[in-house]
Design an enzyme around this catalytic site. Structure first.
Site, PDB file in Angstrom:
ATOM      1  N   GLY A  14       0.782  -1.225   0.000  1.00  0.00           N
ATOM      2  CA  GLY A  14       0.000   0.000   0.000  1.00  0.00           C
ATOM      3  C   GLY A  14       0.817   1.279   0.000  1.00  0.00           C
ATOM      4  O   GLY A  14       1.893   1.356  -0.591  1.00  0.00           O
ATOM      5  N   ILE A  15       0.296   2.295   0.670  1.00  0.00           N
ATOM      6  CA  ILE A  15       0.950   3.600   0.715  1.00  0.00           C
ATOM      7  C   ILE A  15       2.326   3.488   1.362  1.00  0.00           C
ATOM      8  O   ILE A  15       3.292   4.113   0.910  1.00  0.00           O
ATOM      9  CB  ILE A  15       0.065   4.612   1.469  1.00  0.00           C
ATOM     10  CG1 ILE A  15      -1.232   4.861   0.698  1.00  0.00           C
ATOM     11  CG2 ILE A  15       0.811   5.937   1.666  1.00  0.00           C
ATOM     12  CD1 ILE A  15      -2.246   5.720   1.455  1.00  0.00           C
ATOM     13  N   ASP A  57       5.960  -5.218  14.690  1.00  0.00           N
ATOM     14  CA  ASP A  57       4.529  -5.252  14.951  1.00  0.00           C
ATOM     15  C   ASP A  57       4.241  -4.120  15.930  1.00  0.00           C
ATOM     16  O   ASP A  57       4.669  -4.173  17.094  1.00  0.00           O
ATOM     17  CB  ASP A  57       4.126  -6.602  15.551  1.00  0.00           C
ATOM     18  CG  ASP A  57       2.632  -6.722  15.832  1.00  0.00           C
ATOM     19  OD1 ASP A  57       1.935  -5.680  15.847  1.00  0.00           O
ATOM     20  OD2 ASP A  57       2.171  -7.854  16.050  1.00  0.00           O
ATOM     21  N   VAL A  58       3.533  -3.091  15.482  1.00  0.00           N
ATOM     22  CA  VAL A  58       3.352  -1.902  16.303  1.00  0.00           C
ATOM     23  C   VAL A  58       2.450  -2.137  17.507  1.00  0.00           C
ATOM     24  O   VAL A  58       2.329  -1.260  18.372  1.00  0.00           O
ATOM     25  CB  VAL A  58       2.801  -0.722  15.461  1.00  0.00           C
ATOM     26  CG1 VAL A  58       3.701  -0.448  14.269  1.00  0.00           C
ATOM     27  CG2 VAL A  58       1.368  -0.972  15.005  1.00  0.00           C
ATOM     28  N   TYR A 155     -12.542   3.655  13.031  1.00  0.00           N
ATOM     29  CA  TYR A 155     -11.382   4.103  12.246  1.00  0.00           C
ATOM     30  C   TYR A 155     -11.262   5.618  12.255  1.00  0.00           C
ATOM     31  O   TYR A 155     -10.191   6.176  12.533  1.00  0.00           O
ATOM     32  CB  TYR A 155     -11.511   3.585  10.818  1.00  0.00           C
ATOM     33  CG  TYR A 155     -10.485   4.171   9.868  1.00  0.00           C
ATOM     34  CD1 TYR A 155      -9.162   3.741   9.893  1.00  0.00           C
ATOM     35  CD2 TYR A 155     -10.837   5.152   8.939  1.00  0.00           C
ATOM     36  CE1 TYR A 155      -8.227   4.266   9.031  1.00  0.00           C
ATOM     37  CE2 TYR A 155      -9.912   5.691   8.067  1.00  0.00           C
ATOM     38  CZ  TYR A 155      -8.595   5.249   8.115  1.00  0.00           C
ATOM     39  OH  TYR A 155      -7.659   5.788   7.260  1.00  0.00           O
ATOM     40  N   LYS A 159      -8.272   8.226  13.878  1.00  0.00           N
ATOM     41  CA  LYS A 159      -7.474   9.204  13.141  1.00  0.00           C
ATOM     42  C   LYS A 159      -7.628  10.608  13.733  1.00  0.00           C
ATOM     43  O   LYS A 159      -6.684  11.409  13.702  1.00  0.00           O
ATOM     44  CB  LYS A 159      -7.854   9.188  11.661  1.00  0.00           C
ATOM     45  CG  LYS A 159      -7.490   7.896  10.945  1.00  0.00           C
ATOM     46  CD  LYS A 159      -5.997   7.608  11.025  1.00  0.00           C
ATOM     47  CE  LYS A 159      -5.604   6.384  10.216  1.00  0.00           C
ATOM     48  NZ  LYS A 159      -4.148   6.106  10.259  1.00  0.00           N
ATOM     49  N   THR A 190      -6.072   0.672  -1.865  1.00  0.00           N
ATOM     50  CA  THR A 190      -5.392  -0.243  -0.949  1.00  0.00           C
ATOM     51  C   THR A 190      -6.415  -1.247  -0.425  1.00  0.00           C
ATOM     52  O   THR A 190      -7.596  -1.174  -0.751  1.00  0.00           O
ATOM     53  CB  THR A 190      -4.788   0.520   0.249  1.00  0.00           C
ATOM     54  OG1 THR A 190      -5.850   1.053   1.049  1.00  0.00           O
ATOM     55  CG2 THR A 190      -3.886   1.663  -0.218  1.00  0.00           C
ATOM     56  N   TRP A 234      -8.549  20.789  11.222  1.00  0.00           N
ATOM     57  CA  TRP A 234      -8.628  19.771  12.272  1.00  0.00           C
ATOM     58  C   TRP A 234     -10.069  19.315  12.480  1.00  0.00           C
ATOM     59  O   TRP A 234     -10.323  18.173  12.799  1.00  0.00           O
ATOM     60  CB  TRP A 234      -8.094  20.308  13.593  1.00  0.00           C
ATOM     61  CG  TRP A 234      -6.648  20.703  13.509  1.00  0.00           C
ATOM     62  CD1 TRP A 234      -6.151  21.973  13.561  1.00  0.00           C
ATOM     63  CD2 TRP A 234      -5.517  19.839  13.372  1.00  0.00           C
ATOM     64  NE1 TRP A 234      -4.778  21.949  13.458  1.00  0.00           N
ATOM     65  CE2 TRP A 234      -4.356  20.661  13.341  1.00  0.00           C
ATOM     66  CE3 TRP A 234      -5.354  18.464  13.256  1.00  0.00           C
ATOM     67  CZ2 TRP A 234      -3.057  20.148  13.208  1.00  0.00           C
ATOM     68  CZ3 TRP A 234      -4.066  17.943  13.124  1.00  0.00           C
ATOM     69  CH2 TRP A 234      -2.947  18.764  13.097  1.00  0.00           C
TER      70      TRP A 234
END
Length: 234
Positions: A14-15, A57-58, A155, A159, A190, A234
């Site tokens: 992906g990105i 692995d975060v 999600y 963010k 993606t 924002w």
């Protein structure tokens, strides 16, 4: 930038993979963070140049610590690893899904950033780029940009939290010369979720991330910018 070192999390596809490709093409040594060692190796082989595999692995403290022990100096950290979920409103989403998404998109960013800060502080021009989303903009969410449906609540809210962290890290690290910015990559092709599958070229978004990664010393910090360089509210 030939001697600079970068780390991109979630970089085997992906990105993230396109960001790593562009940075390696610019002459940098680039660590490709990947949960799966084999997928990371394949991505490194495809990119070539200064690409290097790094199992990361975060969501796993041991994995993060092991990865950080392998990187003494770091100039650029791109927090790209992220997951989505289904197109659900908050009233229909289970709390376990919220926790799973926040573990990667929010807590993972904090854990990785803090673990690699010693290496970043050794850099003369440290940069952090957080890959966010325009859907995390509360201004856009309450304006005409998006339908008012509350979709992808876990999600999108993750963010929004990442955007707040971008500001707080920018303030906290200003004295160390670390520039911290967030990128809205736009809808990209993606496997993030069903909506993203119909998006545009990931390489276009990657170019925006690389611009932030290679910011001059008089560049901005604590900003939320679109892939084309325009400010996102924002």
């Amino acid at each position: 930038m030939d001697n600079s070192i970068a780390l991109v999390t979630g970089a085997n596809k992906g990105i993230g993979k396109e960001i790593a490709r562009l940075l390696a093409g610019a002459g940098l040594t680039v660590y490709l963070g990947s949960r799966d060692a084999a997928r990371g190796e394949r991505a490194v082989e495809e990119i070539g140049g200064g690409a290097r595999p790094l199992v990361l692995d975060v969501t796993d403290p041991a994995s993060i610590a092991d990865a950080a022990s392998q990187v003494d100096t770091l100039d650029i950290l791109v927090n790209n690893a992220g997951i989505s979920g289904e197109d659900r409103t908050p009233d229909l989403e289970d709390i376990a899904t919220f926790r799973r998404i926040y573990e990667t998109n929010v807590f993972g960013v904090v854990a990785v950033t803090n673990a690699f800060l010693p290496a970043l502080r050794r850099s003369a021009h440290p940069r952090i780029v957080n890959i966010s989303s325009g859907t995390g903009s509360l201004t856009w969410a309450t304006g005409p940009q998006f339908p008012h449906q509350g979709a992808y609540a876990a999600y999108r809210s993750s963010k929004s939290a990442l955007n707040a962290l971008t500001v707080f890290y920018a303030h906290a690290l200003a004295g160390d010369g670390v520039k911290v910015n967030a990128l809205a990559p736009g809808l990209r092709r993606t496997d993030l979720n069903a909506t993203a599958a119909g998006g545009g070229d990931p390489a276009e978004a990657a170019a925006g991330a690389v611009r932030l990664a290679l910011l001059a010393d008089d560049g901005p910090s604590g900003q939320f910018l679109s892939w084309d360089g325009t400010p996102v509210p924002w």
